[in-house]
Scaffold this motif. Structure first.
Motif, PDB file in Angstrom:
ATOM      1  N   LYS A 178     -11.747   4.159  -7.555  1.00 17.74           N
ATOM      2  CA  LYS A 178     -11.880   5.755  -7.092  1.00 17.74           C
ATOM      3  C   LYS A 178     -10.727   5.904  -5.801  1.00 17.74           C
ATOM      4  CE  LYS A 178     -15.463   8.785  -5.481  1.00 17.74           C
ATOM      5  NZ  LYS A 178     -16.597   9.141  -5.381  1.00 17.74           N
ATOM      6  N   TRP A 179     -10.354   5.137  -5.250  1.00 15.49           N
ATOM      7  CA  TRP A 179      -9.426   5.373  -4.238  1.00 15.49           C
ATOM      8  C   TRP A 179      -8.110   5.568  -4.828  1.00 15.49           C
ATOM      9  CZ3 TRP A 179      -5.247   1.795  -3.174  1.00 15.49           C
ATOM     10  CH2 TRP A 179      -4.475   2.121  -2.207  1.00 15.49           C
ATOM     11  N   TYR A 180      -7.770   4.881  -5.953  1.00 14.13           N
ATOM     12  CA  TYR A 180      -6.409   4.949  -6.848  1.00 14.13           C
ATOM     13  C   TYR A 180      -6.475   6.323  -7.322  1.00 14.13           C
ATOM     14  CZ  TYR A 180      -3.079   3.952 -10.508  1.00 14.13           C
ATOM     15  OH  TYR A 180      -2.048   4.129 -11.522  1.00 14.13           O
ATOM     16  N   ASP A 181      -7.622   6.822  -7.835  1.00 14.75           N
ATOM     17  CA  ASP A 181      -7.590   8.133  -8.409  1.00 14.75           C
ATOM     18  C   ASP A 181      -7.355   9.180  -7.167  1.00 14.75           C
ATOM     19  OD1 ASP A 181      -8.228   7.033 -10.905  1.00 14.75           O
ATOM     20  OD2 ASP A 181     -10.101   7.368 -10.600  1.00 14.75           O
ATOM     21  N   GLU A 182      -7.540   9.098  -6.084  1.00 15.93           N
ATOM     22  CA  GLU A 182      -7.415   9.988  -5.246  1.00 15.93           C
ATOM     23  C   GLU A 182      -6.278   9.982  -3.858  1.00 15.93           C
ATOM     24  OE1 GLU A 182      -9.550  12.625  -4.671  1.00 15.93           O
ATOM     25  OE2 GLU A 182     -10.992  12.091  -6.134  1.00 15.93           O
ATOM     26  N   CYS A 183      -5.652   8.577  -3.880  1.00 14.23           N
ATOM     27  CA  CYS A 183      -4.610   8.466  -2.866  1.00 14.23           C
ATOM     28  C   CYS A 183      -3.474   7.686  -3.584  1.00 14.23           C
ATOM     29  CB  CYS A 183      -5.282   7.631  -1.922  1.00 14.23           C
ATOM     30  SG  CYS A 183      -6.632   8.352  -0.887  1.00 14.23           S
ATOM     31  N   ARG A 184      -2.117   8.084  -3.309  1.00 14.59           N
ATOM     32  CA  ARG A 184      -1.093   7.823  -4.004  1.00 14.59           C
ATOM     33  C   ARG A 184      -0.566   6.732  -2.786  1.00 14.59           C
ATOM     34  NH1 ARG A 184       0.947   9.613  -8.203  1.00 14.59           N
ATOM     35  NH2 ARG A 184       2.963   8.725  -7.628  1.00 14.59           N
ATOM     36  N   VAL A 185      -0.067   5.780  -3.544  1.00 12.09           N
ATOM     37  CA  VAL A 185       0.801   4.776  -2.751  1.00 12.09           C
ATOM     38  C   VAL A 185       2.326   5.129  -2.894  1.00 12.09           C
ATOM     39  CG1 VAL A 185       1.444   2.286  -2.456  1.00 12.09           C
ATOM     40  CG2 VAL A 185      -0.979   2.878  -2.946  1.00 12.09           C
ATOM     41  N   ARG A 186       2.615   5.327  -3.937  1.00 15.13           N
ATOM     42  CA  ARG A 186       4.033   5.898  -4.269  1.00 15.13           C
ATOM     43  C   ARG A 186       4.338   7.343  -4.021  1.00 15.13           C
ATOM     44  NH1 ARG A 186       4.399   4.618 -10.454  1.00 15.13           N
ATOM     45  NH2 ARG A 186       6.723   4.915 -10.146  1.00 15.13           N
ATOM     46  N   PRO A 187       5.614   7.498  -3.791  1.00 12.12           N
ATOM     47  CA  PRO A 187       5.958   9.037  -3.579  1.00 12.12           C
ATOM     48  C   PRO A 187       5.722   9.807  -4.920  1.00 12.12           C
ATOM     49  CG  PRO A 187       7.874   7.621  -3.404  1.00 12.12           C
ATOM     50  CD  PRO A 187       6.686   6.570  -3.391  1.00 12.12           C
ATOM     51  N   LEU A 188       5.372  10.949  -5.151  1.00  8.35           N
ATOM     52  CA  LEU A 188       5.479  11.856  -6.228  1.00  8.35           C
ATOM     53  C   LEU A 188       6.693  11.613  -7.208  1.00  8.35           C
ATOM     54  CD1 LEU A 188       3.298  14.651  -5.311  1.00  8.35           C
ATOM     55  CD2 LEU A 188       2.598  12.899  -6.942  1.00  8.35           C
ATOM     56  N   ASN A 189       7.844  11.953  -6.388  1.00  8.56           N
ATOM     57  CA  ASN A 189       9.041  12.010  -7.204  1.00  8.56           C
ATOM     58  C   ASN A 189       9.985  11.428  -6.066  1.00  8.56           C
ATOM     59  OD1 ASN A 189       9.847  13.974  -5.537  1.00  8.56           O
ATOM     60  ND2 ASN A 189       8.284  15.286  -6.859  1.00  8.56           N
ATOM     61  N   ASP A 190      11.266  11.497  -6.634  1.00  3.32           N
ATOM     62  CA  ASP A 190      12.613  10.960  -5.878  1.00  3.32           C
ATOM     63  C   ASP A 190      12.740  11.863  -4.744  1.00  3.32           C
ATOM     64  OD1 ASP A 190      12.983   9.228  -7.729  1.00  3.32           O
ATOM     65  OD2 ASP A 190      14.665  10.165  -8.952  1.00  3.32           O
ATOM     66  N   GLN A 191      12.326  13.174  -4.530  1.00  2.00           N
ATOM     67  CA  GLN A 191      12.580  13.985  -3.549  1.00  2.00           C
ATOM     68  C   GLN A 191      11.694  13.689  -2.288  1.00  2.00           C
ATOM     69  OE1 GLN A 191      12.749  15.309  -6.820  1.00  2.00           O
ATOM     70  NE2 GLN A 191      14.966  14.772  -6.500  1.00  2.00           N
ATOM     71  N   GLU A 192      10.477  13.195  -2.690  1.00  2.00           N
ATOM     72  CA  GLU A 192       9.384  12.963  -1.502  1.00  2.00           C
ATOM     73  C   GLU A 192       9.895  12.057  -0.654  1.00  2.00           C
ATOM     74  OE1 GLU A 192       4.827  11.804  -0.895  1.00  2.00           O
ATOM     75  OE2 GLU A 192       5.443  12.314  -2.982  1.00  2.00           O
ATOM     76  N   GLU A 193       9.710  12.064   0.553  1.00  2.00           N
ATOM     77  CA  GLU A 193      10.081  11.181   1.563  1.00  2.00           C
ATOM     78  C   GLU A 193       8.903  10.113   1.664  1.00  2.00           C
ATOM     79  OE1 GLU A 193      10.975  10.802   6.511  1.00  2.00           O
ATOM     80  OE2 GLU A 193      10.371  12.756   5.392  1.00  2.00           O
ATOM     81  N   ILE A 194       9.400   8.814   1.673  1.00  2.00           N
ATOM     82  CA  ILE A 194       8.529   7.668   1.974  1.00  2.00           C
ATOM     83  C   ILE A 194       8.153   7.554   3.286  1.00  2.00           C
ATOM     84  CG2 ILE A 194       8.223   5.058   1.882  1.00  2.00           C
ATOM     85  CD1 ILE A 194      10.357   5.130  -0.376  1.00  2.00           C
ATOM     86  N   THR A 195       6.870   7.516   3.772  1.00  2.00           N
ATOM     87  CA  THR A 195       6.304   7.697   5.058  1.00  2.00           C
ATOM     88  C   THR A 195       5.528   6.574   5.335  1.00  2.00           C
ATOM     89  OG1 THR A 195       4.181   8.884   4.184  1.00  2.00           O
ATOM     90  CG2 THR A 195       6.196  10.287   4.838  1.00  2.00           C
ATOM     91  N   ASP A 196       4.926   6.255   6.474  1.00  5.00           N
ATOM     92  CA  ASP A 196       4.006   5.352   7.217  1.00  5.00           C
ATOM     93  C   ASP A 196       2.766   5.420   6.155  1.00  5.00           C
ATOM     94  OD1 ASP A 196       5.995   3.872   8.580  1.00  5.00           O
ATOM     95  OD2 ASP A 196       5.041   4.652  10.481  1.00  5.00           O
ATOM     96  N   LEU A 197       2.496   6.535   5.664  1.00  5.17           N
ATOM     97  CA  LEU A 197       1.241   6.813   4.933  1.00  5.17           C
ATOM     98  C   LEU A 197       1.367   5.741   3.702  1.00  5.17           C
ATOM     99  CD1 LEU A 197      -1.567   7.672   4.340  1.00  5.17           C
ATOM    100  CD2 LEU A 197      -0.498   9.856   3.458  1.00  5.17           C
ATOM    101  N   HIS A 198       2.653   6.154   2.877  1.00  2.00           N
ATOM    102  CA  HIS A 198       2.833   5.174   1.730  1.00  2.00           C
ATOM    103  C   HIS A 198       2.579   3.817   1.834  1.00  2.00           C
ATOM    104  CE1 HIS A 198       4.890   9.185   0.571  1.00  2.00           C
ATOM    105  NE2 HIS A 198       4.087   8.915  -0.443  1.00  2.00           N
ATOM    106  N   ARG A 199       3.626   3.520   3.248  1.00  2.71           N
ATOM    107  CA  ARG A 199       3.318   1.830   3.537  1.00  2.71           C
ATOM    108  C   ARG A 199       2.176   1.392   4.032  1.00  2.71           C
ATOM    109  NH1 ARG A 199       7.805   4.474   6.592  1.00  2.71           N
ATOM    110  NH2 ARG A 199       9.848   4.315   5.429  1.00  2.71           N
TER     111      ARG A 199
END
Length: 548
Positions: A499-520
């Motif tokens: 359920k978490w996987y369906d709702e929350c992303r670990v990876r950025p959506l695309n190359d333009q999205e900045e990697i943040t501490d939320l992803h990490r």
């Protein structure tokens, strides 16, 4: 904050309240916290006020209110609510709750292990098959559950020796040898002998090792065939259990009890205890003194010891080898053994309520297309491994209490779908590995940042609370001897993760999205889930695949 840390915070708050004179009570050194049934009731709950309120001379709810005020001041606690007659529902702030992800990753394979059973020295006996044929479906349940229990006991701090008692003595072994010789001659096996096709295989092997087998006198041929067949069949049993991922520390031979004189010595020792008497030419153990329905014969009138005498000698052997606690895992047809074994313990001077524990496993049936290919009327463990696979069989048997009769569908157990519990859990683990792999390719690295205060999504709160419950589930499963609690926990963890996987992303959506501490930080949570899934599957003797 882990549940253990929260429990310590509650103890500290109790100590402070007593020191401040708010109430007088003996503060326990252990406090239990549990997940509430409903997420709306917070992250954790404790009934400590119900336990101590009356002892402190005040209503539990009033006690809880005083304690809640102190807990609300603890760093990492967002709120504390008093519910019902005095339950404390505790909600952690996001940062404190999220810190658990880092704790799990850094603890690794040791996360969940505990010292609940530290100091317990246990002999765990299970399977204990006759070496006269392959392991069959009747042995399979205790092979799976017994090994899972071994792993759980060790993970909870116990010193465990897993032991297989090999029933290699008595008339059955003579019939076994005679059956092999008969098959080698191309003749029918003797009455009461063993007629399975494995006997023909053993006869062929015996002739290869002893080409002169059929030239020997009959008694000598039977003795040679018995020993060769025994060694071959025992090796096949050991190989099958290894393929089923089952480990034994000791393979104990019943025959060794007779050859060493241990059976006669056991009778003498029990006689010294005052529980042995002679009647009608036989030697009896007065087990009725300890609740058995009748006294048991140790030595027949013809001088031959009974199986019960071997059981007594074996129990004393375990005692002499330094095992205060002895757990026997027996099949459904052994209900009558419970009273007898406990009587042996009592006659040996032990406490039958503390020094011996007997668990009975109910019968299982596995249906499916492959059942038509059974050899004779037996379904062997090797058939199950070949047909269904070790992982599905072990997991399917582990997820039910041992005293529940089972009728399982072999074809369903093989399915690679979310309807199959083992696939559902293993797929969750494989998905965590895939997430980490792809996140790494995108440049998301745990080493670059961790901010647990960012884990605020509802699915993250549920996932973290579920991860935090693993040590309690493990300890409870070991204490109650119930591996199925781990399997059911893993299924709830897999559901929370999916359920978490369906709702929350670990990876950025695309190359333009900045990697943040939320992803990490979410990568930390993903990897924490992977670790707990792997730890739990390992406790059940089931693999945690990285790809599926």
């Amino acid at each position: 904050m882990t549940p253990e840390q929260l429990a310590q915070a509650i103890i500290a708050a109790l100590d402070q309240a007593v020191a401040a004179g708010e109430f007088t009570v003996e503060v326990p050194r252990e406090v239990r916290v549990e997940r509430p049934r409903g997420r709306e009731h917070g992250d954790w709950s404790t009934n400590i006020a119900l336990q101590l309120g009356k002892k402190a001379g005040m209503p539990p709810r009033e006690f809880a209110t005083l304690l809640a005020g102190r807990l609300a001041e603890v760093a990492g606690v967002a709120s504390v609510d008093v519910a019902g007659p005095g339950f404390l529902n505790i909600t952690l702030d996001a940062a404190s709750a999220g810190e658990l992800a880092r704790t799990i990753v850094e603890t690794g394979a040791a996360y969940g292990t505990n010292d609940t059973l530290a100091g317990h020295v246990i002999n765990l006996e299970f399977v204990s098959a006759n070496p006269t044929g392959p392991l069959h479906i009747g042995h399979t349940r205790w092979a799976a559950l017994g090994d899972a229990l071994r792993r759980l006991l060790i993970a909870s701090g116990a010193d465990v020796t897993a032991e297989h008692y090999t029933n290699d003595a008595g008339n059955q072994m003579d019939l076994f040898g005679a059956s092999i010789v008969a098959r080698a001659r191309g003749a029918e096996v003797p009455e009461g002998g063993y007629g399975g096709e494995w006997i023909t295989d053993l006869a062929t092997q015996a002739q290869q090792e002893r080409p002169d087998l059929l030239e020997l006198p009959e008694a000598e041929a039977v003795a040679v065939a018995r020993e060769l067949g025994y060694q071959g069949q025992l090796q096949q049993i050991q190989d099958t259990l290894e393929a089923f991922n089952v480990h034994f520390d000791v393979w104990f031979s019943e025959k060794s009890l007779h050859d060493s004189g241990a059976v006669e010595q056991a009778v003498a020792r029990l006689r010294e205890q005052g529980h042995v008497y002679d009647s009608e030419g036989a030697v009896w153990l007065r087990t009725t003194d300890f609740g058995d329905d009748r006294d048991r014969v140790l030595v027949r009138a013809n001088g031959d010891p009974t199986y019960f005498a071997s059981d007594a000698a074996y129990y004393l052997s375990k005692k002499d080898r330094g095992f205060p606690e002895k757990i026997y895992l027996l099949g459904a047809d052994h209900h009558g053994y419970v009273g007898r074994l406990k009587s042996i313990a009592a006659c040996a001077g032990d406490d039958p309520e503390r020094n011996i524990e007997v668990l009975i496993g109910q019968l299982i049936n596995i249906s499916g297309e492959r059942m038509g290919k059974r050899r004779g009327n037996a379904l062997f463990l090797t058939d199950l491994i070949e047909w269904i696979g070790s992982d599905p069989v072990r997991y399917s048997l582990a997820r039910f209490p041992a005293d529940t009769p089972l009728d399982l569908d072999g074809e369903q157990m093989r399915k690679r779908s979310n309807d199959n519990p083992v696939f559902y859990v293993q797929y969750a683990h494989a998905r965590t590995c895939n997430v980490a792999r792809l996140a790494g390719e995108d440049g998301v690295s745990r080493d670059d940042g961790f901010d647990p205060s960012l884990l605020t999504h509802d699915t993250e709160s549920v996932l973290l609370a579920t991860l935090g419950d693993f040590p309690r589930v493990l300890a409870q499963s070991a204490t109650l001897r119930e591996p199925h609690r781990v399997a059911r926990y893993l299924e709830s963890l897999a559901a929370a993760f999916h359920k978490w996987y369906d709702e929350c992303r670990v990876r950025p959506l695309n190359d333009q999205e900045e990697i943040t501490d939320l992803h990490r930080t979410r990568l930390w949570l993903n990897d924490a889930t992977r670790q707990v899934l792997a730890n739990g599957l390992g406790l059940l003797g089931v693999t945690a695949p990285e790809r599926m």
